[in-house]
Motif scaffolding. Structure first.
Motif, PDB file in Angstrom:
ATOM      1  N   LEU A 189       0.823  -1.211   0.000  1.00  0.00           N
ATOM      2  CA  LEU A 189       0.000   0.000   0.000  1.00  0.00           C
ATOM      3  C   LEU A 189       0.855   1.260   0.000  1.00  0.00           C
ATOM      4  O   LEU A 189       0.428   2.302  -0.511  1.00  0.00           O
ATOM      5  CB  LEU A 189      -0.936  -0.008   1.209  1.00  0.00           C
ATOM      6  CG  LEU A 189      -1.977  -1.130   1.249  1.00  0.00           C
ATOM      7  CD1 LEU A 189      -2.962  -0.906   2.389  1.00  0.00           C
ATOM      8  CD2 LEU A 189      -2.726  -1.255  -0.074  1.00  0.00           C
ATOM      9  N   LYS A 190       2.051   1.171   0.546  1.00  0.00           N
ATOM     10  CA  LYS A 190       2.952   2.317   0.492  1.00  0.00           C
ATOM     11  C   LYS A 190       3.261   2.689  -0.945  1.00  0.00           C
ATOM     12  O   LYS A 190       3.265   3.871  -1.321  1.00  0.00           O
ATOM     13  CB  LYS A 190       4.245   2.008   1.252  1.00  0.00           C
ATOM     14  CG  LYS A 190       5.239   3.158   1.259  1.00  0.00           C
ATOM     15  CD  LYS A 190       6.470   2.806   2.085  1.00  0.00           C
ATOM     16  CE  LYS A 190       7.449   3.986   2.113  1.00  0.00           C
ATOM     17  NZ  LYS A 190       8.665   3.667   2.912  1.00  0.00           N
ATOM     18  N   SER A 191       3.497   1.690  -1.796  1.00  0.00           N
ATOM     19  CA  SER A 191       3.772   1.946  -3.212  1.00  0.00           C
ATOM     20  C   SER A 191       2.554   2.547  -3.908  1.00  0.00           C
ATOM     21  O   SER A 191       2.683   3.460  -4.731  1.00  0.00           O
ATOM     22  CB  SER A 191       4.188   0.655  -3.918  1.00  0.00           C
ATOM     23  OG  SER A 191       5.398   0.172  -3.401  1.00  0.00           O
ATOM     24  N   VAL A 192       1.371   2.037  -3.577  1.00  0.00           N
ATOM     25  CA  VAL A 192       0.148   2.586  -4.162  1.00  0.00           C
ATOM     26  C   VAL A 192      -0.005   4.056  -3.776  1.00  0.00           C
ATOM     27  O   VAL A 192      -0.314   4.912  -4.617  1.00  0.00           O
ATOM     28  CB  VAL A 192      -1.079   1.772  -3.713  1.00  0.00           C
ATOM     29  CG1 VAL A 192      -2.372   2.434  -4.202  1.00  0.00           C
ATOM     30  CG2 VAL A 192      -0.990   0.341  -4.230  1.00  0.00           C
ATOM     31  N   GLY A 193       0.221   4.360  -2.515  1.00  0.00           N
ATOM     32  CA  GLY A 193       0.103   5.743  -2.072  1.00  0.00           C
ATOM     33  C   GLY A 193       1.117   6.667  -2.723  1.00  0.00           C
ATOM     34  O   GLY A 193       0.823   7.830  -3.019  1.00  0.00           O
ATOM     35  N   LEU A 194       2.306   6.156  -2.976  1.00  0.00           N
ATOM     36  CA  LEU A 194       3.360   6.978  -3.571  1.00  0.00           C
ATOM     37  C   LEU A 194       3.137   7.241  -5.050  1.00  0.00           C
ATOM     38  O   LEU A 194       3.422   8.338  -5.545  1.00  0.00           O
ATOM     39  CB  LEU A 194       4.723   6.306  -3.368  1.00  0.00           C
ATOM     40  CG  LEU A 194       5.340   6.382  -1.979  1.00  0.00           C
ATOM     41  CD1 LEU A 194       6.603   5.528  -1.920  1.00  0.00           C
ATOM     42  CD2 LEU A 194       5.666   7.836  -1.625  1.00  0.00           C
TER      43      LEU A 194
END
Length: 412
Positions: A189-194
């Motif tokens: 989810l960190k990658s999605v948010g970024l």
């Protein structure tokens, strides 16, 4: 009886299915340049049906834009599905929408072919394609960077590495469905948010590996988010709700069924900022009280559909907050109160001014009576009331008469 969180509400909860114009089960393939006499259908096991009534196959290859799958076509009985799809990917470079839902034998090689040949692909459904791995998402991220909608639900070999590769390569994503992927965690989810700052719809239903940190990443990067489903993500706490209130103020639908650590304070933070909210599913948020309904009454003036099923601390006083609020009288159409044991006829009295109310669920509300429902209907004659009344134990039969049976279910 209703089974709680596992029960699905057809009106209040979409559970995040692909919303924008899914291909029909039986149609001609369409493209921006018109319709061609080519039929591709989807059957129950997801095999590909290809029928071409025209000899203009070169024109067809250039203009085809949408494919779904079918099981019954003769071509599927003679050629492996994997080969068929690789052939289509190589020959039909204008494919924009591809639905492979329940094609359980599809593997990473299919996505590799799509990556190499289908640069115009915008919509891809891989729901329940159980052999798909992170390699597929890496290929798609490298070659199909125009993807806008992706469904990888129940692809249980997908992990953070795959989600990271997809998010990095497909920054135009505005719909992502990741239901039932237990290997996806906060790191994914960190990658999605970024990278996916245009995201509007995110479905993480039953992604049991995510926690508050993952939702914080989404809130920090996905400010355009309008739909979020985190039902069944039982590790989440009020920290996640506070983050959403700070970063996702455009939310219109929030589904948090089974998030049993959420409390009043979290919904207070959310209601202070998310004034566009229209649908909320709070089923089995067992710690919330009437205070949450007070916060929603003041902060969410556009609320139309609300599920409070199995919220056992909700009382008549909470319903009073709802019934006397401006949003309830103007907008509320669906209210689900089944298995709320403290709700009584007094709660129904507070709803008589909700003129838009179309349906109310009262299963297993033991303090609600038939008389209370009749009084509600006197004010709202068109309302659908779903209720259950336990059967009255019949008296023992006297004099050897025939056995008496009782009626146990009443749908009013």
């Amino acid at each position: 009886m209703m089974s709680g969180y596992s029960r699905r509400h057809t009106e209040i909860s979409s559970r995040g299915e692909m919303s924008p114009s899914p291909p029909s089960a039986d149609h001609s393939i369409s493209s921006s340049n018109g319709h061609f006499p080519v039929s591709l259908k989807r059957g129950k096991h997801g095999k590909l049906s290809y029928t071409n009534g025209s000899t203009e196959t070169s024109q067809f290859r250039q203009k085809i834009s949408r494919i779904t799958c079918d099981d019954e076509a003769l071509i599927n009985k003679k050629l492996p599905k994997e080969l068929l799809l690789r052939t289509f990917a190589a020959e039909c470079n204008n494919i924009e929408e591809l639905n492979l839902t329940n094609c359980k034998k599809i593997s990473d090689s299919t996505c590799g072919s799509l990556s190499r040949h289908c640069k115009k692909l915008r919509v891809l459904e891989l729901d329940s394609c159980a052999q798909i791995t992170d390699s597929s998402l890496k290929a798609l991220g490298d070659g199909c960077q125009g993807l806008e909608q992706v469904n990888i639900s129940w692809c249980n070999m997908i992990s953070d590495n795959g989600v990271d590769a997809l998010a990095r390569g497909c920054s135009k994503l505005h719909l992502l469905i990741v239901k039932g992927c237990p290997l996806v965690t906060d790191a994914g989810l960190k990658s999605v948010g970024l990278h996916c700052n245009e995201l509007k719809m995110l479905n993480l239903h039953s992604c049991t590996g995510i926690g508050d940190e993952g939702i914080q990443h989404i809130a920090e990067g996905c400010h355009k988010l309008e739909f979020l489903c985190i039902s069944g993500c039982s590790n989440l706490t009020d920290i996640a709700l506070v983050a959403l209130g700070h970063g996702c103020t455009e939310l219109r639908t929030l589904e948090v069924a089974g998030c049993n650590q959420f409390q009043d304070a979290g919904f207070q933070s959310l209601a202070r900022a998310c004034h566009e909210m229209k649908r909320m599913d709070l089923e089995e948020c067992v710690l919330i009280t009437d205070a949450t309904l007070g916060h929603l009454s003041m902060g969410c003036p556009k609320l139309e559909k609300l599920s409070l099923s199995h919220c056992e601390l909700i009382t008549d006083e909470g319903i009073r907050h709802l019934g006397h609020s401006e949003f309830a009288t103007e907008h509320l159409t669906v209210l689900e109160l089944d298995n709320c044991p403290l709700i009584s006829d007094a709660a129904l009295e507070h709803l008589v001014q909700c003129h838009k109310l179309e349906r109310i669920e009262l299963y297993d509300c033991q303090l609600v009576t038939r008389a209370g429902i009749r009084r509600l209907r006197n004010h709202l004659p068109d309302i659908k009331v779903h209720a259950y009344f336990a059967p009255v134990t019949p008296p023992p039969s006297v004099g050897g008469g025939r056995q008496r049976y009782c009626r146990c279910c009443t749908i009013l």
